[in-house]
Design a protein around this motif. Structure first.
Motif, PDB file in Angstrom:
ATOM      1  N   VAL A 106       0.817  -1.217   0.000  1.00 48.12           N
ATOM      2  CA  VAL A 106       0.000   0.000   0.000  1.00 48.12           C
ATOM      3  C   VAL A 106       0.847   1.263   0.000  1.00 48.12           C
ATOM      4  CG1 VAL A 106      -2.221  -0.773   0.909  1.00 48.12           C
ATOM      5  CG2 VAL A 106      -0.346  -0.294   2.489  1.00 48.12           C
ATOM      6  N   SER A 107       0.243   2.314  -0.584  1.00 54.52           N
ATOM      7  CA  SER A 107       0.824   3.657  -0.561  1.00 54.52           C
ATOM      8  C   SER A 107       0.363   4.367   0.699  1.00 54.52           C
ATOM      9  CB  SER A 107       0.307   4.470  -1.749  1.00 54.52           C
ATOM     10  OG  SER A 107       0.795   3.963  -2.949  1.00 54.52           O
ATOM     11  N   ALA A 108       0.872   5.553   0.901  1.00 55.80           N
ATOM     12  CA  ALA A 108       0.366   6.436   1.948  1.00 55.80           C
ATOM     13  C   ALA A 108      -1.024   6.919   1.538  1.00 55.80           C
ATOM     14  CB  ALA A 108       1.301   7.625   2.101  1.00 55.80           C
ATOM     15  N   MET A 109      -1.838   7.323   2.519  1.00 55.14           N
ATOM     16  CA  MET A 109      -3.150   7.880   2.195  1.00 55.14           C
ATOM     17  C   MET A 109      -2.952   9.098   1.291  1.00 55.14           C
ATOM     18  SD  MET A 109      -4.725   7.517   6.044  1.00 55.14           S
ATOM     19  CE  MET A 109      -6.476   7.777   5.787  1.00 55.14           C
TER      20      MET A 109
ATOM     21  N   GLU B 176      -0.914  12.538   1.747  1.00 56.73           N
ATOM     22  CA  GLU B 176      -0.055  12.450   2.929  1.00 56.73           C
ATOM     23  C   GLU B 176       1.429  12.695   2.591  1.00 56.73           C
ATOM     24  OE1 GLU B 176      -0.770  12.589   5.883  1.00 56.73           O
ATOM     25  OE2 GLU B 176       0.966  11.824   6.995  1.00 56.73           O
ATOM     26  N   THR B 177       1.903  12.087   1.505  1.00 62.60           N
ATOM     27  CA  THR B 177       3.315  12.284   1.150  1.00 62.60           C
ATOM     28  C   THR B 177       3.586  13.766   0.867  1.00 62.60           C
ATOM     29  OG1 THR B 177       3.274  10.056   0.217  1.00 62.60           O
ATOM     30  CG2 THR B 177       5.178  11.402  -0.323  1.00 62.60           C
ATOM     31  N   ASN B 178       2.650  14.410   0.160  1.00 68.95           N
ATOM     32  CA  ASN B 178       2.822  15.844  -0.103  1.00 68.95           C
ATOM     33  C   ASN B 178       2.821  16.650   1.188  1.00 68.95           C
ATOM     34  OD1 ASN B 178       2.938  15.486  -2.832  1.00 68.95           O
ATOM     35  ND2 ASN B 178       0.777  15.961  -3.194  1.00 68.95           N
TER      36      ASN B 178
ATOM     37  N   GLY C 149       4.320   7.774   6.040  1.00 71.42           N
ATOM     38  CA  GLY C 149       2.991   7.748   5.436  1.00 71.42           C
ATOM     39  C   GLY C 149       2.529   6.325   5.188  1.00 71.42           C
ATOM     40  N   GLU C 150       3.394   5.519   4.616  1.00 71.93           N
ATOM     41  CA  GLU C 150       3.067   4.133   4.286  1.00 71.93           C
ATOM     42  C   GLU C 150       2.955   3.274   5.543  1.00 71.93           C
ATOM     43  OE1 GLU C 150       4.641   6.032   2.135  1.00 71.93           O
ATOM     44  OE2 GLU C 150       3.647   5.534   0.247  1.00 71.93           O
ATOM     45  N   GLN C 151       3.700   3.646   6.580  1.00 68.55           N
ATOM     46  CA  GLN C 151       3.649   2.848   7.811  1.00 68.55           C
ATOM     47  C   GLN C 151       2.266   2.924   8.444  1.00 68.55           C
ATOM     48  OE1 GLN C 151       7.107   3.250  10.262  1.00 68.55           O
ATOM     49  NE2 GLN C 151       6.191   2.155  11.982  1.00 68.55           N
TER      50      GLN C 151
ATOM     51  N   GLY D 270       4.735   0.283   0.765  1.00 64.90           N
ATOM     52  CA  GLY D 270       5.321   0.614  -0.521  1.00 64.90           C
ATOM     53  C   GLY D 270       6.336   1.732  -0.372  1.00 64.90           C
ATOM     54  N   PHE D 271       7.094   1.991  -1.465  1.00 64.93           N
ATOM     55  CA  PHE D 271       7.856   3.242  -1.596  1.00 64.93           C
ATOM     56  C   PHE D 271       9.118   3.294  -0.749  1.00 64.93           C
ATOM     57  CE2 PHE D 271       7.572   7.945  -0.127  1.00 64.93           C
ATOM     58  CZ  PHE D 271       8.223   8.476  -1.219  1.00 64.93           C
ATOM     59  N   GLN D 272       9.338   2.304   0.131  1.00 61.87           N
ATOM     60  CA  GLN D 272      10.469   2.437   1.056  1.00 61.87           C
ATOM     61  C   GLN D 272      11.344   1.198   1.092  1.00 61.87           C
ATOM     62  OE1 GLN D 272       9.042   1.346   5.330  1.00 61.87           O
ATOM     63  NE2 GLN D 272       7.581   2.832   4.534  1.00 61.87           N
TER      64      GLN D 272
ATOM     65  N   GLY E 106      11.388   7.240  -4.761  1.00 56.29           N
ATOM     66  CA  GLY E 106      10.925   8.244  -5.724  1.00 56.29           C
ATOM     67  C   GLY E 106       9.408   8.239  -5.791  1.00 56.29           C
ATOM     68  N   ARG E 107       8.834   9.388  -6.217  1.00 60.57           N
ATOM     69  CA  ARG E 107       7.377   9.514  -6.221  1.00 60.57           C
ATOM     70  C   ARG E 107       6.755   8.415  -7.081  1.00 60.57           C
ATOM     71  NH1 ARG E 107       5.337  14.049  -3.857  1.00 60.57           N
ATOM     72  NH2 ARG E 107       3.648  12.558  -3.501  1.00 60.57           N
ATOM     73  N   GLY E 108       5.663   7.880  -6.564  1.00 64.00           N
ATOM     74  CA  GLY E 108       5.008   6.781  -7.270  1.00 64.00           C
ATOM     75  C   GLY E 108       5.695   5.442  -7.037  1.00 64.00           C
ATOM     76  N   GLY E 109       6.649   5.408  -6.088  1.00 66.03           N
ATOM     77  CA  GLY E 109       7.507   4.238  -5.898  1.00 66.03           C
ATOM     78  C   GLY E 109       6.829   2.982  -5.378  1.00 66.03           C
ATOM     79  N   SER E 110       5.607   3.108  -4.873  1.00 67.32           N
ATOM     80  CA  SER E 110       4.929   1.899  -4.379  1.00 67.32           C
ATOM     81  C   SER E 110       4.656   0.916  -5.512  1.00 67.32           C
ATOM     82  CB  SER E 110       3.611   2.258  -3.697  1.00 67.32           C
ATOM     83  OG  SER E 110       3.859   3.082  -2.594  1.00 67.32           O
ATOM     84  N   ASP E 111       4.472   1.441  -6.725  1.00 68.80           N
ATOM     85  CA  ASP E 111       4.302   0.548  -7.882  1.00 68.80           C
ATOM     86  C   ASP E 111       5.516  -0.371  -7.993  1.00 68.80           C
ATOM     87  OD1 ASP E 111       2.001   1.943  -8.576  1.00 68.80           O
ATOM     88  OD2 ASP E 111       3.041   3.256 -10.004  1.00 68.80           O
ATOM     89  N   THR E 112       6.700   0.229  -7.804  1.00 72.23           N
ATOM     90  CA  THR E 112       7.941  -0.533  -7.944  1.00 72.23           C
ATOM     91  C   THR E 112       8.081  -1.558  -6.822  1.00 72.23           C
ATOM     92  OG1 THR E 112       8.899   1.364  -9.047  1.00 72.23           O
ATOM     93  CG2 THR E 112      10.450  -0.281  -8.216  1.00 72.23           C
TER      94      THR E 112
HETATM   95  N1  ASP Z   1       3.371   7.724  -1.338  1.00 70.63           N
HETATM   96  C1  ASP Z   1       4.369   7.827  -2.357  1.00 70.63           C
HETATM   97  C2  ASP Z   1       4.067   8.997  -3.297  1.00 70.63           C
HETATM   98  O1  ASP Z   1       3.115   9.697  -3.138  1.00 70.63           O
HETATM   99  C3  ASP Z   1       4.535   6.556  -3.132  1.00 70.63           C
HETATM  100  C4  ASP Z   1       3.335   6.119  -3.940  1.00 70.63           C
HETATM  101  O2  ASP Z   1       2.216   6.583  -3.717  1.00 70.63           O
HETATM  102  O3  ASP Z   1       3.525   5.273  -4.817  1.00 70.63           O
HETATM  103  O4  ASP Z   1       4.825   9.229  -4.205  1.00 70.63           O
END
Ligand code: ASP
Ligand code: ADP
Ligand code: MG
Length: 412
Positions: free
Chosen positions: A40-43, A46-48, A73-75, A135-137, A149-155
């Motif tokens: 999962v990503s952060a809500m 939240e990251t912003n 955020g992800e925690q 995710g993301f970490q 990096g942003r969007g890193g939970s996909d990775t």
């Molecule tokens: N929370 C992180 C972001 O906003 C990672 C993700 O959502 O994939 O970039």
């Protein structure tokens, strides 16, 4: 029994209600007998919010500390989702990136995954639990928390799927698949049943943020079956496939990507001598500024103009460097423009069709949109235009390449 890795993005876990909905969905898969690893990503937002907090302390926060903070955020979401699953009688356990040893390099805020120790996850799966991973970490060799990096939970999702040899990696998000272009910008965008890795890679690197580039790279490299789906609507989504033949009905253009994150710099009247490009771009790359498109004009009067684009975040530092170079070289002037956008058409079908670029230029000309720069590769053509024409350009190209859906459609 299949092993599935499911990744849920920020909007899909954006509230407690949505997290409960996600838990319901996972329960259904589990009841069907599948083993599930969830990322999962952060809500959403939240990251912003966390990055904004850091920026209140410093314009350029120390990257290591920024990672310590944004990883929180992800925690929060892993714990909430595990609680929601357990409440439903589904055994579940949450882990941070560090706990499952998602080992990365030490490039804070843009770390790369080097290795994943999947034993801990395997043990939990064997014990019958749903494993929920942040995710993301990750963590570097010295135990420092890193982010991807942003969007890193996909990775994270794709990397886990590769490490666990999962049967499929499902990326659940707020649209029901990969579209011919961002459905929030073009109402007539169409969902694709399939897209090749190669095309998806170009789309992602040219600005379509539906999948992080590295996630697509990983999936291609390790042949991870990858699918993008809507979190809360039923549907087949989009399959990212290795097989070009399999991909759709072979249209010339599969999609249109765009990017508003670049800025353009021009140094005018530089002496046209060997080594000019190196003299200009050497110091730029030494400052760790990545250059995207480059154009050098044909010289006259023994001088030439040299233009390139950089990420907008790097614009000010690139401009300063260029001023210094201009003085040293005796160039006439330096000009910059941040109000630009890049639009790209992408498709493997281009390989076997001539005249694709000119069709693109014709469509833009009809709308009176001036092209400032052009770059091409085997499966894409990109142009830089004035930012204010971006949406018009994307819509015009979408129509010109016959991508429009028969009836108007809106996302979500
Ligand atoms: N929370 C992180 C972001 O906003 C990672 C993700 O959502 O994939 O970039
Ligand atoms: P998540 O939080 O689930 O990771 P993202 O916001 O990162 O979601 O990615 C999904 C968004 O990507 C969509 O809401 C859509 O606006 C955008 N997008 C851009 N290009 C495309 C495309 N070609 N197809 C689908 N969505 C796209
Ligand atoms: Mg995303």
């Amino acid at each position: 029994m299949a092993l599935i890795v499911q990744k849920f993005g920020g909007t899909s876990v954006g509230s407690v209600e949505r997290i409960e909905q996600v838990a319901e969905k996972i329960k259904k898969f589990r009841d069907g007998g599948d083993d599930i690893v969830v990322v999962v990503s952060a809500m959403s937002g939240e990251t912003n919010r966390l990055i904004d907090l850091a920026k209140q302390i410093s314009d350029q926060p120390v990257a290591r500390e920024l990672d310590v903070m944004v990883s929180t955020g992800e925690q929060v979401t892993i714990a909430l989702l595990a609680m929601a699953l357990i409440k439903r009688g589904v055994p579940a356990v949450s882990f941070t990136g560090n706990q499952v040893r998602i080992l990365t390099d030490s490039a804070h805020t843009k770390a790369r995954i080097l290795q994943i120790d999947s034993q801990r996850i395997q043990r939990e799966l064997k014990a019958g639990r749903v494993v929920v991973v942040a995710g993301f970490q990750g963590v570097d060799g010295k135990g420092n928390i890193t982010t991807l990096g942003r969007g890193g939970s996909d990775t994270t999702g794709v990397a886990l799927a590769a490490a666990l040899k999962a049967d499929e990696c499902q990326i659940y998000t707020d649209v029901d698949g990969v579209y011919t272009t961002d459905p929030r910008v073009v109402a007539k965008a169409r969902r694709l049943d399939k897209i090749t890795f190669e095309e998806m890679l170009e789309m992602a690197s040219l600005g379509s943020k539906v999948l992080q580039i590295r996630a697509v790279e990983f999936a291609g490299k390790y042949s991870v079956p990858l699918r993008v789906l809507h979190s809360f609507q039923e549907g087949p989504g989009t399959l990212i496939t290795l097989d070009e033949e399999e991909s759709m009905e072979q249209p010339i253009i599969s999609g249109i990507a765009f990017n508003r994150d670049e800025a353009k710099l021009t140094i005018r009247g530089v002496p046209d001598t060997p080594g000019v490009a190196f003299k200009i771009l050497g110091p730029i790359s030494a400052a760790n500024v990545e250059v995207d498109m480059i154009v050098q004009n044909v010289a006259h009067d023994n001088t030439t103009d040299f233009t390139f684009t950089v990420h907008r975040n790097d614009y000010n530092s690139a401009l300063q460097i260029l001023q210094t170079i201009a003085n040293e070289m005796g160039a006439r002037e330096v000009i910059g423009d941040t109000d630009i956008a890049k639009v790209s058409i992408v498709g493997v079908g281009m390989r076997s069709h001539a005249g694709v670029a000119s069709r693109m230029f014709e469509a833009l000309a009809k709308e009176n949109i001036n092209i400032q720069m052009i770059s091409t590769s085997e499966i894409k053509v990109s142009v830089v235009i004035e930012e204010k024409y971006l949406e018009l350009a994307v819509r015009a190209l979408h129509t010109a390449f016959e991508l429009d859906a028969p009836a108007a459609k809106t996302a979500e």
